[in-house]
Design an enzyme around this catalytic site. Structure first.
Site, PDB file in Angstrom:
ATOM      1  N   LYS A 120     -60.926 -41.653 -58.589  1.00 46.29           N
ATOM      2  CA  LYS A 120     -60.652 -40.256 -58.297  1.00 46.29           C
ATOM      3  C   LYS A 120     -61.732 -39.369 -58.923  1.00 46.29           C
ATOM      4  CE  LYS A 120     -56.699 -40.433 -56.034  1.00 46.29           C
ATOM      5  NZ  LYS A 120     -56.446 -39.794 -54.724  1.00 46.29           N
ATOM      6  N   ASP A 150     -62.684 -40.811 -54.261  1.00 40.53           N
ATOM      7  CA  ASP A 150     -61.747 -39.981 -53.525  1.00 40.53           C
ATOM      8  C   ASP A 150     -61.725 -38.604 -54.174  1.00 40.53           C
ATOM      9  OD1 ASP A 150     -59.716 -38.821 -52.109  1.00 40.53           O
ATOM     10  OD2 ASP A 150     -58.136 -40.151 -52.819  1.00 40.53           O
ATOM     11  N   GLU A 176     -64.116 -40.656 -49.901  1.00 42.65           N
ATOM     12  CA  GLU A 176     -62.901 -40.216 -49.219  1.00 42.65           C
ATOM     13  C   GLU A 176     -62.692 -38.716 -49.373  1.00 42.65           C
ATOM     14  OE1 GLU A 176     -58.125 -41.164 -49.693  1.00 42.65           O
ATOM     15  OE2 GLU A 176     -59.588 -42.750 -50.107  1.00 42.65           O
ATOM     16  N   ASP A 204     -58.953 -38.512 -45.118  1.00 42.68           N
ATOM     17  CA  ASP A 204     -57.567 -38.741 -45.522  1.00 42.68           C
ATOM     18  C   ASP A 204     -56.714 -37.530 -45.152  1.00 42.68           C
ATOM     19  OD1 ASP A 204     -55.149 -39.279 -46.704  1.00 42.68           O
ATOM     20  OD2 ASP A 204     -55.885 -39.308 -48.755  1.00 42.68           O
ATOM     21  N   LYS A 228     -51.777 -43.276 -44.039  1.00 42.76           N
ATOM     22  CA  LYS A 228     -50.578 -43.397 -44.872  1.00 42.76           C
ATOM     23  C   LYS A 228     -49.370 -43.281 -43.956  1.00 42.76           C
ATOM     24  CE  LYS A 228     -52.959 -41.501 -48.876  1.00 42.76           C
ATOM     25  NZ  LYS A 228     -53.032 -40.465 -49.919  1.00 42.76           N
TER      26      LYS A 228
END
Length: 343
Positions: A120, A150, A176, A204, A228
């Site tokens: 992250k 991400d 991402e 995403d 997701k």
């Protein structure tokens, strides 16, 4: 490329609201580390004729956005999953936006070999130097692992180009959601290519939060899509997005317990190809789970199997009466939205 995805349930009948509410257990799960600003994860679990489903939209999400999560949970518990084409799923581990010194402890919670790590970045209050230091700590701890980052849309376009240029040394599998908008993704991708930096861009939020999840593919804004199940309304709708996008997909979790991870695993198990490790390893970020034997990877591989919550754990993790009522009202509001969407 087809330009639409099926409606919620696509003709299937919803269980009654009474049946849904009679079969819900609401839990509060503390986190080992803060993740996306969350230190306690609240979630609702449903038990239906096909098994268990999880409804865990973040607390600030609107009814409109949360309704898709309810559709996914109801699909899991009342309809079950499509036929699988594999029984094992490659996973990445996940490193939150922690200080570099905490990286070994985070990675030590995963079992066996780690082949891919999602790191992250772009956390509010942190700098590019913090992000690079975190990446370097992962690379030093796991020199054979492939890395990806991400940003959760946290950079401006200029910041994204600067950051991903600085991260070129890590040979990232992909970056991402470096910026928030679909158009911004396309511009960042183009600007990086002009600099001869060819890190793949993954979308995403631009897929799961978009009114049109297929816009990313139409505009050529990404090389990979992150899928997701819950935010897209279930496994079947997510499969339709992948098929119609024509892009390689990575299945990720939405920070759920093992019940929700099982839904993500069902999605990954149903995809014809999995070119990257999936992001379904986030149970390790929690202090407890809703099942006795957590659905976690070993040596970078998750074995697909049924999960059933443990009654003692559900009692330990149960929320207060006030919070229970808040969640039941939220479920009711989302259910009514789904009913209206079918009419």
């Amino acid at each position: 490329m087809k330009t639409s995805i099926p409606p919620f349930f696509d003709g299937q009948q919803l269980p009654s609201l009474q049946e849904v509410l009679e079969n819900v257990r609401i839990c509060s799960i503390p986190m080992n580390v803060k993740f996306r600003g969350v230190q306690v994860r609240e979630t609702a679990l449903f038990h239906g004729p096909a098994g268990w489903g999880e409804f865990a939209p973040f607390l600030e999400y609107s009814v409109e956005e949360s309704a898709a999560w309810l559709a996914s949970a109801v699909e899991s518990a009342w309809l079950g999953f499509p036929e699988a084409v594999r029984t094992e799923i490659p996973l990445n581990s996940t490193v939150p936006a922690v200080e570099a010194a905490q990286v070994p402890d985070i990675l030590g919670r995963y079992k066996g070999e780690i082949r891919e790590v999602k790191v992250k970045v772009a956390e509010t209050g942190q700098s590019l130097q913090d992000d690079v230091a975190r990446l370097r700590a992962v690379a030093q701890h796991l020199p054979a692992a492939r890395l990806k980052v991400d940003a959760n849309g946290g950079w401006s376009e200029d910041q994204a180009v600067t950051a991903l240029s600085a991260m070129e040394e890590f040979d990232l599998l992909y970056a991402e959601q470096p910026v928030e908008s679909v158009q911004g993704l396309a511009r960042v991708r183009e600007r990086l290519h002009e600099k001869k930096i060819f890190v793949p861009i993954a979308a995403d939020e631009s897929v799961r939060k978009a009114e049109d999840p297929l816009e990313v593919a139409r505009l050529g804004a990404a090389d990979v899509i992150i899928i997701k199940a819950a935010p897209l309304g279930g496994v079947r709708r997510a499969l339709a997005v992948v098929e119609r996008s024509g892009l390689p997909a990575v299945v990720s979790s939405a920070l759920e317990s093992s019940v929700g991870i099982r839904t993500g695993a069902a999605l990954a198990a149903s995809l014809p190809e999995l070119p990257f490790g999936c992001g379904l390893g986030t149970v390790t970020l929690m202090t407890q789970d809703t099942v006795e034997h957590s659905l976690v990877a070993e040596n970078g591989v998750l074995k697909v199997r049924p999960v059933v919550p443990d009654e003692k754990l559900l009692q330990i993790l149960a929320v207060s009466a006030e919070k229970n009522e808040w969640w039941r009202q939220r479920i009711t509001d989302c259910y009514r939205y789904l009913v209206d969407s079918q009419n």
